[in-house]
Write an enzyme that holds these catalytic residues in place. Structure first.
Site, PDB file in Angstrom:
ATOM      1  N   GLU A 115      -0.682   5.105  13.766  1.00 24.07           N
ATOM      2  CA  GLU A 115      -0.403   6.330  13.012  1.00 24.07           C
ATOM      3  C   GLU A 115      -0.637   7.569  13.878  1.00 24.07           C
ATOM      4  O   GLU A 115       0.169   8.518  13.853  1.00 24.07           O
ATOM      5  CB  GLU A 115      -1.260   6.398  11.752  1.00 24.07           C
ATOM      6  CG  GLU A 115      -0.916   7.594  10.874  1.00 24.07           C
ATOM      7  CD  GLU A 115      -1.647   7.614   9.543  1.00 24.07           C
ATOM      8  OE1 GLU A 115      -1.237   8.399   8.654  1.00 24.07           O
ATOM      9  OE2 GLU A 115      -2.632   6.857   9.380  1.00 24.07           O
ATOM     10  N   HIS A 166      -2.728   7.868   6.349  1.00 19.69           N
ATOM     11  CA  HIS A 166      -2.914   6.530   5.773  1.00 19.69           C
ATOM     12  C   HIS A 166      -4.283   6.015   6.203  1.00 19.69           C
ATOM     13  O   HIS A 166      -5.019   5.496   5.379  1.00 19.69           O
ATOM     14  CB  HIS A 166      -1.798   5.609   6.238  1.00 19.69           C
ATOM     15  CG  HIS A 166      -1.864   4.243   5.631  1.00 19.69           C
ATOM     16  ND1 HIS A 166      -1.744   4.032   4.278  1.00 19.69           N
ATOM     17  CD2 HIS A 166      -2.059   3.022   6.193  1.00 19.69           C
ATOM     18  CE1 HIS A 166      -1.851   2.726   4.022  1.00 19.69           C
ATOM     19  NE2 HIS A 166      -2.051   2.099   5.165  1.00 19.69           N
ATOM     20  N   LYS A 191      -9.552   7.903   2.672  1.00 19.64           N
ATOM     21  CA  LYS A 191      -9.981   6.512   2.478  1.00 19.64           C
ATOM     22  C   LYS A 191     -11.386   6.289   3.020  1.00 19.64           C
ATOM     23  O   LYS A 191     -12.035   5.301   2.675  1.00 19.64           O
ATOM     24  CB  LYS A 191      -9.008   5.546   3.138  1.00 19.64           C
ATOM     25  CG  LYS A 191      -7.667   5.415   2.430  1.00 19.64           C
ATOM     26  CD  LYS A 191      -6.809   4.346   3.099  1.00 19.64           C
ATOM     27  CE  LYS A 191      -5.457   4.199   2.419  1.00 19.64           C
ATOM     28  NZ  LYS A 191      -4.551   5.331   2.699  1.00 19.64           N
ATOM     29  N   CYS A 216       0.804  -1.221   0.000  1.00 23.11           N
ATOM     30  CA  CYS A 216       0.000   0.000   0.000  1.00 23.11           C
ATOM     31  C   CYS A 216       0.837   1.271   0.000  1.00 23.11           C
ATOM     32  O   CYS A 216       0.295   2.374  -0.053  1.00 23.11           O
ATOM     33  CB  CYS A 216      -0.953  -0.017   1.186  1.00 23.11           C
ATOM     34  SG  CYS A 216      -1.977  -1.508   1.208  1.00 23.11           S
ATOM     35  N   PHE A 255       1.817  -3.642   3.790  1.00 25.34           N
ATOM     36  CA  PHE A 255       2.213  -4.973   4.254  1.00 25.34           C
ATOM     37  C   PHE A 255       3.698  -5.183   3.964  1.00 25.34           C
ATOM     38  O   PHE A 255       4.209  -4.786   2.917  1.00 25.34           O
ATOM     39  CB  PHE A 255       1.410  -6.049   3.528  1.00 25.34           C
ATOM     40  CG  PHE A 255      -0.020  -6.197   3.981  1.00 25.34           C
ATOM     41  CD1 PHE A 255      -0.533  -5.456   5.025  1.00 25.34           C
ATOM     42  CD2 PHE A 255      -0.856  -7.111   3.357  1.00 25.34           C
ATOM     43  CE1 PHE A 255      -1.855  -5.599   5.433  1.00 25.34           C
ATOM     44  CE2 PHE A 255      -2.183  -7.270   3.751  1.00 25.34           C
ATOM     45  CZ  PHE A 255      -2.675  -6.517   4.794  1.00 25.34           C
ATOM     46  N   HIS A 314      -9.816   1.822   0.321  1.00 23.24           N
ATOM     47  CA  HIS A 314      -8.359   1.649   0.261  1.00 23.24           C
ATOM     48  C   HIS A 314      -7.985   1.115  -1.113  1.00 23.24           C
ATOM     49  O   HIS A 314      -8.267  -0.034  -1.446  1.00 23.24           O
ATOM     50  CB  HIS A 314      -7.914   0.690   1.360  1.00 23.24           C
ATOM     51  CG  HIS A 314      -6.435   0.639   1.560  1.00 23.24           C
ATOM     52  ND1 HIS A 314      -5.545   1.323   0.761  1.00 23.24           N
ATOM     53  CD2 HIS A 314      -5.675  -0.028   2.475  1.00 23.24           C
ATOM     54  CE1 HIS A 314      -4.324   1.085   1.171  1.00 23.24           C
ATOM     55  NE2 HIS A 314      -4.376   0.273   2.215  1.00 23.24           N
TER      56      HIS A 314
END
Length: 421
Positions: free
Chosen positions: A318, A307, A339, A167, A407, A344
């Protein structure tokens, strides 16, 4: 060696909330959710039956049948978004040296649907027919092919490759483009990302990890970053592209300049294959690296495009990292997760969020984090931070930081600032 300045001269998008940059931005400002029931396949037996799909997209409007046969859906999205950005920047209509125009385009997964179709066909018929595969199987599937198609379509012969870091992929593409241009290795680069994973393997795979929201009764409100009842992210699809260009090159041809790229940062969590570090150590480091690269202080940032995926663990880490990096200024900077509207977009997330960051600067608007209900709080989230819940906010924005975490512990952040002579 004096580094060159890099600016943004073109924008393009194909998203769940708009099929061009202008519409996508307007819907983001107005808090429009792109989530709805999945139409790409019958998801009735899946734990998650909704997604943020691109709407009203017909490949025949953009590609003839022969060309369409060579393209996975993710590459189609990439080509359409890139075409808009290239036209916006007028790269095709000016006297530019195409040997010095590059393409760096990201995908976290790439041609998942193509792989799913071909592997599924072989599983059903391979024993009786032998290994019969479509000759376009490999070139449709590989994650770098979008960059190749864009360069071929426009005869751009500069640096050309794809970036894959889950991502964080398209933020990595943007940072790479920024670095190559400021080092003098290209005059302009079309950078961004595309993804099309709303298919059984994508939805089923993320479901098995318990990563997706299962709020099937109310898809529109399922992506709710930083709310106490968040239960996973909403998978999205689409593409976005930005034309990054060396400042003097842009000025010489009279290009419209949206904003300047100030700096970029990268880091690794070095912690877990899917989970973010619980204390946000990698997120903290990537933001610090971006600020250092830009020669900026935390107090210089007015807005952070988070994010913020709406996962129980990721949102907390975050928020912790932002408080660590920004200190008292964390309570003065505007925050939001777009998002909550787009879902996402995986490998394309950084690109569309970079586009929104640039538009936030040009228009002086912070887009909202939608779907938060008063009182729906998480005890581990500090709600004195300004998450811009539910309604966009006008404010002067001189600099924006945009975060992406993927990831594998991959982190990439980029900073845009208002262009000044």
């Amino acid at each position: 060696m004096e580094l060159k300045r890099v600016v943004v001269t073109g924008l393009g998008a194909l998203t769940p909330i708009g099929n061009d940059a202008k519409t996508a931005w307007e819907n983001a400002v107005n808090g429009v959710s792109g989530a709805g029931p999945i139409t790409h396949f019958d998801a009735s037996k899946f734990k998650t039956q909704f997604a943020c799909e691109v709407k009203g997209f017909n490949p025949a409007d953009h590609f003839d049948r022969k060309k369409a046969r060579t393209l996975d859906l993710y590459a189609m999205y990439a080509l359409v978004a890139a075409d808009e950005a290239i036209n916006d920047a007028k790269l095709e209509n000016e006297n530019v040296d195409k040997n010095r125009v590059g393409v760096i385009f990201a995908a976290g997964i790439g041609g998942l649907h193509t792989f799913e179709e071909e592997a599924g066909y072989f599983a059903l018929h391979g024993e009786e027919q032998g290994p019969k595969y479509n000759p376009f199987f490999i070139p449709k599937m590989i994650a770098d092919i979008a960059a190749g198609h864009i360069s071929i379509e426009h005869s751009f012969r500069g640096p050309n490759f794809g970036t894959v870091s889950a991502c964080a992929s398209s933020n990595n593409a943007l940072v790479d483009a920024f670095n190559l241009i400021r080092l003098g290795m290209a005059d302009a680069i079309v950078a961004g990302g595309a993804e099309a994973a709303v298919f059984p393997a994508g939805v089923g795979g993320f479901n098995s990890m318990k990563a997706l929201s299962t709020r099937n009764d109310d898809p529109a409100s399922a992506s709710r970053p930083f709310s106490g009842s968040r239960d996973g992210f909403v998978i999205g699809e689409g593409a976005a592209a930005l034309v990054l260009e060396e400042l003097e090159h842009a000025k010489a041809r009279g290009a419209h300049i949206y904003a300047e790229v100030a700096g970029g940062g990268m880091s690794a969590d070095a912690y877990h294959i899917t989970a973010t570090h619980p204390e946000g150590l990698g997120a903290k480091l990537v933001m610090e690296n971006a600020l250092k690269d830009a020669g900026m202080k935390p107090e210089d940032i007015d807005y952070i495009n988070l994010h913020g995926t709406s996962t129980p663990v990721g949102d907390i880490s975050e928020a912790k990292a932002i408080k660590e990096v920004f200190g008292d200024h964390a309570y003065k900077v505007s925050l939001s997760s777009t998002k909550s509207m787009t879902g996402h977009l995986l490998g394309a997330a950084g690109a569309i969020e970079a586009l929104f960051s640039v538009k936030a600067i040009t228009d002086g608007i912070v887009p909202p984090t939608i779907n938060h209900v008063e009182g729906d709080n998480d005890p581990e989230v500090d709600y004195d931070l300004d998450f811009t819940f539910n309604k966009a906010k006008k404010r002067e924005i001189n600099a924006v930081l945009s975060n992406t975490f993927g990831f594998g512990g991959h982190n990439a952040a980029i900073i845009f600032k208002k262009y000044k002579e």
